[in-house]
Design a protein around this motif. Structure first.
Motif, mmCIF file in Angstrom:
data_model
loop_
_atom_site.group_PDB
_atom_site.id
_atom_site.type_symbol
_atom_site.label_atom_id
_atom_site.label_comp_id
_atom_site.label_asym_id
_atom_site.label_seq_id
_atom_site.Cartn_x
_atom_site.Cartn_y
_atom_site.Cartn_z
ATOM 1 N N TYR A 38 -6.251 15.154 8.522
ATOM 2 C CA TYR A 38 -5.250 16.219 8.433
ATOM 3 C C TYR A 38 -5.014 16.852 9.795
ATOM 4 C CZ TYR A 38 -5.944 15.861 3.423
ATOM 5 O OH TYR A 38 -6.016 15.385 2.139
ATOM 6 N N ASP A 41 -3.386 22.386 11.308
ATOM 7 C CA ASP A 41 -2.712 23.426 10.525
ATOM 8 C C ASP A 41 -2.244 22.927 9.151
ATOM 9 O OD1 ASP A 41 -0.718 21.725 11.405
ATOM 10 O OD2 ASP A 41 0.655 23.326 11.991
ATOM 11 N N LEU A 43 -1.353 22.196 5.416
ATOM 12 C CA LEU A 43 -1.138 23.026 4.230
ATOM 13 C C LEU A 43 -1.541 22.168 3.043
ATOM 14 C CD1 LEU A 43 0.002 25.590 2.868
ATOM 15 C CD2 LEU A 43 2.217 24.412 2.792
ATOM 16 N N TYR A 44 -2.553 22.587 2.315
ATOM 17 C CA TYR A 44 -3.066 21.827 1.174
ATOM 18 C C TYR A 44 -2.901 22.692 -0.071
ATOM 19 C CZ TYR A 44 -5.968 18.320 -1.154
ATOM 20 O OH TYR A 44 -6.430 17.314 -1.971
ATOM 21 N N THR A 51 -4.104 27.533 -2.484
ATOM 22 C CA THR A 51 -3.512 26.973 -1.272
ATOM 23 C C THR A 51 -4.464 27.180 -0.107
ATOM 24 O OG1 THR A 51 -1.284 27.391 -2.089
ATOM 25 C CG2 THR A 51 -1.538 27.140 0.295
ATOM 26 N N ARG A 53 -5.042 26.583 4.078
ATOM 27 C CA ARG A 53 -4.338 26.409 5.353
ATOM 28 C C ARG A 53 -5.358 26.064 6.430
ATOM 29 N NH1 ARG A 53 -1.403 29.803 2.416
ATOM 30 N NH2 ARG A 53 0.868 29.716 2.556
ATOM 31 N N GLY A 54 -5.182 24.915 7.015
ATOM 32 C CA GLY A 54 -6.070 24.478 8.089
ATOM 33 C C GLY A 54 -7.215 23.615 7.583
ATOM 34 N N GLU A 57 -10.477 25.324 6.043
ATOM 35 C CA GLU A 57 -10.391 25.744 4.637
ATOM 36 C C GLU A 57 -10.480 24.538 3.703
ATOM 37 O OE1 GLU A 57 -7.261 28.403 3.465
ATOM 38 O OE2 GLU A 57 -7.653 29.762 5.142
ATOM 39 N N SER A 125 0.133 16.394 7.401
ATOM 40 C CA SER A 125 0.351 17.830 7.616
ATOM 41 C C SER A 125 0.397 18.637 6.327
ATOM 42 C CB SER A 125 1.650 18.064 8.382
ATOM 43 O OG SER A 125 2.755 17.557 7.642
ATOM 44 N N ARG A 126 0.487 17.938 5.201
ATOM 45 C CA ARG A 126 0.595 18.651 3.926
ATOM 46 C C ARG A 126 0.121 17.736 2.809
ATOM 47 N NH1 ARG A 126 4.097 19.950 -0.393
ATOM 48 N NH2 ARG A 126 4.512 22.174 -0.630
ATOM 49 N N GLU A 128 -0.200 18.020 -1.613
ATOM 50 C CA GLU A 128 -0.106 18.779 -2.855
ATOM 51 C C GLU A 128 -0.639 17.897 -3.971
ATOM 52 O OE1 GLU A 128 3.067 21.323 -5.569
ATOM 53 O OE2 GLU A 128 3.752 20.344 -3.732
#
Length: 168
Positions: A38, A41, A43-44, A51, A53-54, A57, A125-126, A128
């Motif tokens: 990842y 930064d 976003l998961y 949620t 961030r980073g 986390e 980067s993300r 979900e």
């Protein structure tokens, strides 16, 4: 949307490497190599857990989640199907979450949909994860019932089952 359009081959290769590291993390319970895929930064979005961030986390969450039942009993996370969307840089897949054998070869699992957005250079980067948490509770409960029937239900799983899964 991503500003860069990645080719299907690049998305597929990056996702294959990602999946290989997830498989190794599931085998060893060392989640660091997975988290390194990842961006700093990232976003998961995990609908049941919230949620993040980073990377830090995400790392804290995955270590906590996968160190206790039922996460610690999940043995792999293979994709059952995968869609590569070059226009958005996304990979959409259904992941299986099989649990370890309760003692008679039974395979008990639940699935989720994951949507990961590629940032390039092997980084995402993300992410979900979309699923019904009650299906995971049902799968873990089914595993506990089967293990109880076989005499293989350990104290950790039994405590979870008593608290979350046993019908009262």
């Amino acid at each position: 949307m991503t500003a860069t359009v990645f080719t299907r081959d690049e998305l597929a290769a990056a996702f294959q490497t990602f999946e290989q590291d997830v498989a190794e993390a599931a085998r060893t319970q060392d989640w660091d190599a997975w988290v390194e895929h990842y961006t700093d930064d990232v976003l998961y979005i995990e609908h049941a857990a919230g949620t993040m961030r980073g990377r830090d986390e995400v790392r804290t969450w995955i270590r906590r989640t996968m160190s206790v039942f039922p996460g610690s009993y999940m043995t792999a996370f293979p994709s059952l199907w995968t869609v590569y969307d070059e226009a958005t840089g996304r990979v959409i897949c259904e992941l299986d979450n099989p649990m370890r054998d309760p003692g008679d070869g039974t395979i008990i699992s639940a699935t989720n949909i994951s949507i990961v957005t590629y940032a390039g250079d092997g980084k995402w980067s993300r992410q979900e994860d979309v699923y019904n948490p009650l299906r995971f509770v049902a799968a873990a409960s089914k595993w506990c019932r089967k293990a109880q029937e076989l005499g293989t239900l350990d104290d950790e799983a039994a405590a979870w089952y008593e608290k979350f899964g046993a019908r009262r």
